[in-house]
Design a protein around this motif. Structure first.
Motif, PDB file in Angstrom:
ATOM      1  N   GLN B 182       0.805  -1.228   0.000  1.00 12.74           N
ATOM      2  CA  GLN B 182       0.000   0.000   0.000  1.00 12.74           C
ATOM      3  C   GLN B 182       0.839   1.280   0.000  1.00 12.74           C
ATOM      4  OE1 GLN B 182      -2.256  -0.626   3.542  1.00 12.74           O
ATOM      5  NE2 GLN B 182      -3.156  -2.494   2.723  1.00 12.74           N
ATOM      6  N   THR B 183       2.036   1.195   0.549  1.00 17.09           N
ATOM      7  CA  THR B 183       2.761   2.445   0.820  1.00 17.09           C
ATOM      8  C   THR B 183       4.035   2.658   0.009  1.00 17.09           C
ATOM      9  OG1 THR B 183       2.043   2.019   3.084  1.00 17.09           O
ATOM     10  CG2 THR B 183       3.492   3.876   2.770  1.00 17.09           C
ATOM     11  N   VAL B 184       4.804   1.579  -0.208  1.00 18.96           N
ATOM     12  CA  VAL B 184       6.174   1.793  -0.709  1.00 18.96           C
ATOM     13  C   VAL B 184       6.252   1.792  -2.231  1.00 18.96           C
ATOM     14  CG1 VAL B 184       8.531   0.891  -0.680  1.00 18.96           C
ATOM     15  CG2 VAL B 184       7.124   0.779   1.380  1.00 18.96           C
ATOM     16  N   GLU B 185       6.820   2.853  -2.749  1.00 19.05           N
ATOM     17  CA  GLU B 185       7.087   2.966  -4.184  1.00 19.05           C
ATOM     18  C   GLU B 185       8.465   2.366  -4.433  1.00 19.05           C
ATOM     19  OE1 GLU B 185       6.347   3.202  -7.585  1.00 19.05           O
ATOM     20  OE2 GLU B 185       4.955   4.669  -6.731  1.00 19.05           O
ATOM     21  N   PHE B 186       8.493   1.126  -4.929  1.00 24.11           N
ATOM     22  CA  PHE B 186       9.773   0.410  -5.020  1.00 24.11           C
ATOM     23  C   PHE B 186      10.780   1.060  -5.958  1.00 24.11           C
ATOM     24  CE2 PHE B 186      10.357  -3.250  -2.466  1.00 24.11           C
ATOM     25  CZ  PHE B 186       9.117  -3.483  -1.936  1.00 24.11           C
ATOM     26  N   GLU B 187      10.270   1.682  -7.016  1.00 21.73           N
ATOM     27  CA  GLU B 187      11.222   2.258  -7.980  1.00 21.73           C
ATOM     28  C   GLU B 187      11.947   3.476  -7.421  1.00 21.73           C
ATOM     29  OE1 GLU B 187      12.521   0.891 -10.711  1.00 21.73           O
ATOM     30  OE2 GLU B 187      11.371  -0.752  -9.873  1.00 21.73           O
ATOM     31  N   SER B 188      11.506   3.941  -6.248  1.00 24.75           N
ATOM     32  CA  SER B 188      12.167   5.128  -5.681  1.00 24.75           C
ATOM     33  C   SER B 188      13.197   4.758  -4.606  1.00 24.75           C
ATOM     34  CB  SER B 188      11.103   6.044  -5.057  1.00 24.75           C
ATOM     35  OG  SER B 188      10.481   5.358  -3.996  1.00 24.75           O
ATOM     36  N   LYS B 212       3.501   6.161  -1.254  1.00 20.34           N
ATOM     37  CA  LYS B 212       2.444   6.283  -2.262  1.00 20.34           C
ATOM     38  C   LYS B 212       1.215   7.003  -1.711  1.00 20.34           C
ATOM     39  CE  LYS B 212       2.640   1.763  -3.548  1.00 20.34           C
ATOM     40  NZ  LYS B 212       2.381   0.512  -4.251  1.00 20.34           N
ATOM     41  N   LEU B 213       0.953   6.810  -0.415  1.00 19.98           N
ATOM     42  CA  LEU B 213      -0.260   7.391   0.171  1.00 19.98           C
ATOM     43  C   LEU B 213      -0.119   8.883   0.401  1.00 19.98           C
ATOM     44  CD1 LEU B 213      -1.016   4.623   2.833  1.00 19.98           C
ATOM     45  CD2 LEU B 213      -2.059   4.908   0.584  1.00 19.98           C
ATOM     46  N   GLU B 214       1.023   9.284   0.932  1.00 20.01           N
ATOM     47  CA  GLU B 214       1.178  10.703   1.302  1.00 20.01           C
ATOM     48  C   GLU B 214       2.011  11.483   0.310  1.00 20.01           C
ATOM     49  OE1 GLU B 214       2.141  11.492   5.352  1.00 20.01           O
ATOM     50  OE2 GLU B 214       1.096   9.700   6.050  1.00 20.01           O
ATOM     51  N   GLN B 215       2.451  10.815  -0.754  1.00 15.78           N
ATOM     52  CA  GLN B 215       3.220  11.477  -1.810  1.00 15.78           C
ATOM     53  C   GLN B 215       4.423  12.232  -1.255  1.00 15.78           C
ATOM     54  OE1 GLN B 215       2.388  11.176  -5.173  1.00 15.78           O
ATOM     55  NE2 GLN B 215       0.981   9.662  -4.371  1.00 15.78           N
ATOM     56  N   LYS B 216       5.146  11.600  -0.370  1.00 15.70           N
ATOM     57  CA  LYS B 216       6.358  12.225   0.139  1.00 15.70           C
ATOM     58  C   LYS B 216       7.447  11.174   0.340  1.00 15.70           C
ATOM     59  CE  LYS B 216       5.931  13.544   4.654  1.00 15.70           C
ATOM     60  NZ  LYS B 216       5.240  14.104   5.803  1.00 15.70           N
TER      61      LYS B 216
END
Lengths: 182, 380
Positions: B182-188, B212-216
């Motif tokens: 739900q939260t972790v953007e792996f490519e970042s 991903k949720l809080e865009q930070k």
């Protein structure tokens, strides 16, 4: 003394005159043995003489010399620990609890007992009590000698004293007596 | 307590051998003089030897220069001396091109050190692998860590449990999997910090990741720990907090208000060890020593103070604006997480890692009346 890489016999004489007492006292409390303290003082000044050309005056001469004494004493402690290690394995560890009443706590607290307790502390605690407590070196200089942060000096001094108190307290005295008997 | 401390120091100063004897000083001085004279003699001998050697070398060079055969010898001794005589038909390479050629060779050597094909998929994970290799992290540790991240990325519960430390608990594993999903953007993913020392079994890795949720961007900390046979990853990501400060939340403030009122353990029910440490720190900051006293284990055998008043008096007298924990924590906190001591899983600590401190600190807590309480002198 300037920043020359050479030194004279007079330089060494005057360093010895000024600092031998501090070094000797530090070594005495670290080892609790006069003869060891004298040997370590001599070893320290030999090292001082050898390292003098490279001394860069970034710290005070006293701080620098006591740092060398500290390293020499720690080396001595390690050597002694290795020698002591094997016989220790064969010693039984009987704990005798004397359970002295509070009022008698300080009856036994003569210098010998307190110095013995000091010597049973781990080297870091021993160092901070000797430097801060007995020799009254400033927090800043103690931190420099021990290569610690100033806050660690404050906290560990407090802890070291508490541990010393606890070794000397009646409930712990049995364990302490055992340590002494080794 | 203060008087007792002073008394101990006074007694220590009564050591009868405290003052060195004059005889000792004289012997020391004599020994040092003797050594200094010996050193000076050695120095002058060394200097003489040095001058003699220099003179001999100079004479030899002069001899070589003034004889034709000697000149050839000197030419051959120079770097590339023999190669300067090129074979007939060999193309002459300009100096610049020759230099370029050398650079090319260096590049080739460097490329050889980088593994040809990392075993992970995705550019960011490949970068993580390369960064860890550049930090000279143990190869097995890197593989375990990347397998763990791959498992988290693919939502593979079995592998999360295999490579994760203390992830035997299925609920915990599911929570970790869901958090990543739900939260972790792996490519970042990007390495922020790697810390380890030969003396410790733990490798500390901090990664930046996009939330991903809080865009930070947030930071996640991992401990890759050696279990005796292999490496496992202790993941603190579900309990992360903003770096640089204690995670003081409204919940902690409320718990404090409630506990400070009557010191009933019920107020502490449900507090996790990390939250407890935050509460302890908060209470210290407020200099509420009465409440602080109650946050410690009350079992008599642990008590180092005669009474609560004694504790308060002690804390107040040494409090020049700082207390034990606050005094130690002057550095920027990177992370803290629950920590089990190896042999005994009921012995719980909170490990705190700071930016500029070589070693992590462990804050010891224990259960009393069903809630976490602090050991006396909790920081080790």
């Amino acid at each position: 003394m300037g920043r020359d890489t050479r030194y004279s016999i007079e330089d060494i004489d005057s360093l010895c005159e000024i600092y031998y007492r501090d070094v000797y006292q530090y070594c005495l409390y670290f080892t609790n043995n006069k003869s060891d303290a004298e040997d370590l003082t001599q070893e320290t000044f030999m090292k001082v003489m050898k390292a003098l050309p490279t001394f860069n005056h970034q710290s005070k001469v006293k701080t620098w010399i006591i740092s060398i004494a500290k390293n020499t004493a720690i080396d001595h402690y390690r050597r002694k620990k290795i020698v002591k290690f094997i016989p220790d394995l064969f010693l039984s560890k009987e704990i005798t609890k004397e359970g002295l009443p509070e009022s008698e706590l300080y009856m036994k607290e003569d210098w010998q007992e307190v110095v013995d307790a000091l010597t049973s502390l781990k080297p870091a605690y021993r160092n901070v009590i000797i430097l801060r407590g007995i020799q009254e070196v400033s927090i800043k200089e103690t931190a420099e000698i021990l290569n610690w942060k100033e806050s660690k000096v404050r906290v560990d001094y407090h802890r070291a004293i508490q541990q010393l108190q606890s070794i000397l307290s009646p409930t712990e005295r049995g364990i302490y007596s055992d340590a002494k008997s080794k | 307590m203060q008087n007792q401390n002073e008394r101990l120091i006074t007694i220590l100063r009564e050591h009868p051998d405290r003052e060195p004897t004059t005889d000792m000083k004289d012997r020391l001085k004599a020994r040092l003089r003797e050594q200094a004279q010996m050193n000076q003699r050695k120095d002058s001998l060394f200097l003489t030897a040095k001058i003699a050697t220099t003179a001999l070398v100079s004479a030899f060079i002069l001899f070589l220069l003034f004889t034709s055969s000697g000149l050839d010898t000197v030419k051959n001794m120079l770097p590339g001396g023999t190669s300067s005589e090129t074979a007939p038909g060999t193309p002459v390479i300009p100096e610049d091109e020759a230099k370029d050629d050398d650079d090319g060779m260096e590049e080739e050597t460097t490329t050889e050190k980088i593994p040809a094909k990392p075993f992970v998929e995705g550019e960011s994970l490949i970068n993580v692998q390369n960064d860890l290799e550049l930090h000279h992290v143990d190869e097995k540790a890197i593989r375990s860590f990347l397998h763990y991240l791959m498992a988290a990325k693919n939502g593979d519960l079995d592998d999360i449990q295999t490579f994760g430390f203390l992830a035997d608990d299925m609920d915990e594993s599911i929570a970790i999997r869901d958090f990543y999903e739900q939260t972790v953007e792996f490519e970042s993913l990007q390495i922020l910090e790697v810390q380890f020392s030969r003396a410790e079994p733990d490798i500390f890795v901090q990664l930046a990741y996009g939330d991903k949720l809080e865009q930070k961007t947030r930071a996640a900390s991992y401990i890759i720990t050696f279990t005796g046979t292999d490496f496992e990853v202790y993941d603190t990501i579900p309990s992360q907090h903003e770096a640089g400060a204690f995670p003081l939340t409204e919940k902690i403030k409320e718990v404090y208000e409630s506990f400070a009122e009557n010191h009933s353990p019920e107020a502490l029910l449900g507090l996790e060890p990390v939250e407890f440490v935050t509460l302890y720190y908060y209470t210290e900051q407020l200099r509420d020593y009465e409440t602080l006293y109650e946050l410690h284990l009350q079992e008599e055998k642990y008590l180092p103070y005669e009474s609560k008043e004694h504790f308060i008096e002690e804390m107040t007298s040494q409090s020049d604006g700082t207390t034990n924990l606050s005094d130690t924590i002057e550095d920027e906190l990177i992370t803290m997480y629950r920590f089990f001591l190896w042999e005994n899983k009921s012995d719980i600590g909170v490990k705190m890692i700071f930016k500029n401190q070589e070693h992590p600190l462990i804050f010891h807590v224990d259960m009393e009346d069903g809630v976490y309480k602090s050991h006396w002198l909790p920081l080790q």
